[in-house]
Design a protein around this motif. Structure first.
Motif, PDB file in Angstrom:
ATOM      1  N   GLY A   1      35.943  20.518   4.425  1.00 37.85           N
ATOM      2  CA  GLY A   1      35.839  19.108   3.396  1.00 37.85           C
ATOM      3  C   GLY A   1      36.898  18.668   4.893  1.00 37.85           C
TER       4      GLY A   1
ATOM      5  N   CYS B   1      26.570  23.243  15.856  1.00 36.00           N
ATOM      6  CA  CYS B   1      27.603  24.092  14.899  1.00 36.00           C
ATOM      7  C   CYS B   1      29.136  24.631  14.960  1.00 36.00           C
TER       8      CYS B   1
ATOM      9  N   ASP C   1      33.330  25.724   5.367  1.00 37.00           N
ATOM     10  CA  ASP C   1      33.664  23.868   5.828  1.00 37.00           C
ATOM     11  C   ASP C   1      34.901  23.464   4.773  1.00 37.00           C
TER      12      ASP C   1
END
Length: 331
Positions: free
Chosen positions: A115, A81, A113
Motif C-alpha cells: 500500500g 518489478c 503490495d
C-alpha cells in the motif's frame, strides 16, 4: 555492457570492523538470456549477523536488498518489478530466475503490495527481522499470559517486535536499551519496564522489575549481560538465543558467572536458532505481523541512511548502536 559495484571483504575482521576491511569493486554484468534479469538496488539491509559471518577474503559482503528490475528477459519479473533477495552488498544484480538452484540460494521473492508503506518494510518488520521475532519468540519461548518476558536490544528491529508480540500475548515485558532516546521509544510502544543498561545496574533493575523471576528471555546481546540475566530466570524458564552483538567484536569474551551451571541448576530450556528453519512458514508470520500493524498493535521504526558508497560506515555505526528499529540503506 552494464556494470555493478560491490563491496567485498578486503581483510579479515579482527575486533571492530574498520574501513580497511572493505573494498569497493566494479564488475561487468553479462548480456541477458531467457529467464534472466538485472535489477538496481533500492534499499539494502545492514544487520548485526553480518559481523559474525565467516567471510572468505575478496567475497561480497552478504545481505538482503529490495531491488527494482532494470532489464528483463523473464515475463514473471518485468521491468519495474520490485524484488527482494540475498544478493549481497551490490548496487546492481544479475539474476537467473530460470535456475532453481540460484533462485533458492538468493531467496528470490517479489515484494508484496504494501500500500502506502515503503518497500523497505520487506527488509524489516515484514521481513527477516520480523520473522526472527515472530518465530524465534513464539516457537521457542511459547509465552503464556501473565508471564514475565525479558528482551535485550529492545530498541532494535527484532527486540522491539518481540516485546510487542509478548504484550499481545498478555505478558509483562522488561526491556533493556542503550540510550535515553531508545528507552523512551521502547516505553512508548508498550514495554512495562525499560532500563538503560549503560547507566543502570542489570541485577538491581531485574530485581526491581521481576522480583519473582523471569519466565522467558529473548537474547540479542549475549556476553556478560546474559550471564547476569540467567541468574534471574525462574525454574524451567525458556531462553531464545537470537544473537550476541556484545561479543561479535571480542576476541576472548569473559562470562561471569558461569552460565552453564545456572542453566543446569535452574533446569532452563535454552535454544539457539536460525530463522530460516521456518522459511516455509514465513507467509503465515508475515500475514499475522501485517494484521497486528494494521490494528495498531505493533509499531515500528526505521533508521534510514543514504548512499551505497557509505555501506561500511553505516554498518559500523549499526554495531555501535546508532539505529532505532531497523537500519536501512537507501541506495
Amino acid at each position: 555492457m552494464l556494470k555493478s559495484n560491490k563491496w567485498i571483504l578486503a581483510t579479515k575482521f579482527e575486533g571492530e570492523p574498520k574501513h580497511s576491511n572493505f573494498k569497493l569493486e566494479e564488475e561487468d554484468l553479462p548480456a541477458l538470456k531467457e529467464g534472466e534479469f538485472i535489477c538496481d538496488a533500492v534499499y539494502l539491509s545492514v544487520d548485526p549477523y553480518m559481523r559474525a559471518f565467516d567471510y572468505p577474503v575478496e567475497s561480497c559482503i552478504i545481505g538482503e536488498q529490495v531491488a527494482r528490475v532494470l532489464e528483463s528477459e523473464n515475463k514473471d519479473y518485468p521491468v519495474g518489478c520490485l524484488v527482494q533477495m540475498y544478493s549481497g552488498w551490490r548496487s546492481r544484480s544479475f539474476v537467473n530466475a530460470a535456475s532453481r538452484k540460484e533462485t533458492e540460494e538468493i531467496h528470490l521473492l517479489k515484494v508484496p503490495d504494501l500500500g502506502e508503506r515503503e518497500p523497505s518494510l520487506a527488509l524489516g518488520i515484514l521481513g527477516m527481522p520480523g520473522m526472527t521475532a515472530y518465530f524465534g519468540f513464539l516457537e521457542i519461548c511459547q509465552p503464556k499470559a501473565g508471564e514475565t518476558v525479558l528482551v535485550n536490544g529492545a530498541a532494535g528491529a527484532v527486540g522491539s517486535a518481540v516485546g510487542q508480540i509478548a504484550k499481545i500475548k498478555g505478558c509483562k515485558v522488561i526491556g533493556f536499551a542503550g540510550s535515553k532516546e531508545k528507552c523512551d521509544w521502547v516505553k512508548s510502544i508498550g514495554f512495562d519496564h525499560v532500563f538503560n543498561y549503560k547507566e543502570q545496574d542489570i541485577d538491581k533493575s531485574l530485581k526491581e522489575a521481576a522480583p519473582d523471576g523471569v519466565d522467558c528471555y529473548f537474547d540479542n546481546v549475549g556476553g556478560n549481560f546474559t550471564s547476569k540475566a540467567l541468574q534471574h530466570m525462574k525454574q524451567f524458564g525458556r531462553m531464545s538465543v537470537c544473537g550476541g552483538i556484545s561479543v561479535y567484536n571480542a576476541s576472548q569474551p569473559v562470562l561471569t558467572p558461569d552460565p552453564f551451571m545456572t542453566i543446569l541448576f535452574k533446569q532452563l530450556k535454552v535454544e539457539g536458532f536460525d530463522v530460516m528453519r521456518w522459511e516455509t512458514r514465513f507467509p503465515e508470520g508475515k500475514a499475522e505481523m501485517k494484521k497486528w500493524i494494521d490494528e495498531g498493535k505493533i509499531k515500528y521504526r526505521e533508521t534510514v541512511e543514504e548512499g551505497f558508497e557509505n555501506m561500511p560506515k553505516i554498518f559500523m555505526s549499526l554495531l555501535k548502536g546508532a539505529n532505532i528499529g531497523k537500519m536501512i540503506v537507501k541506495a
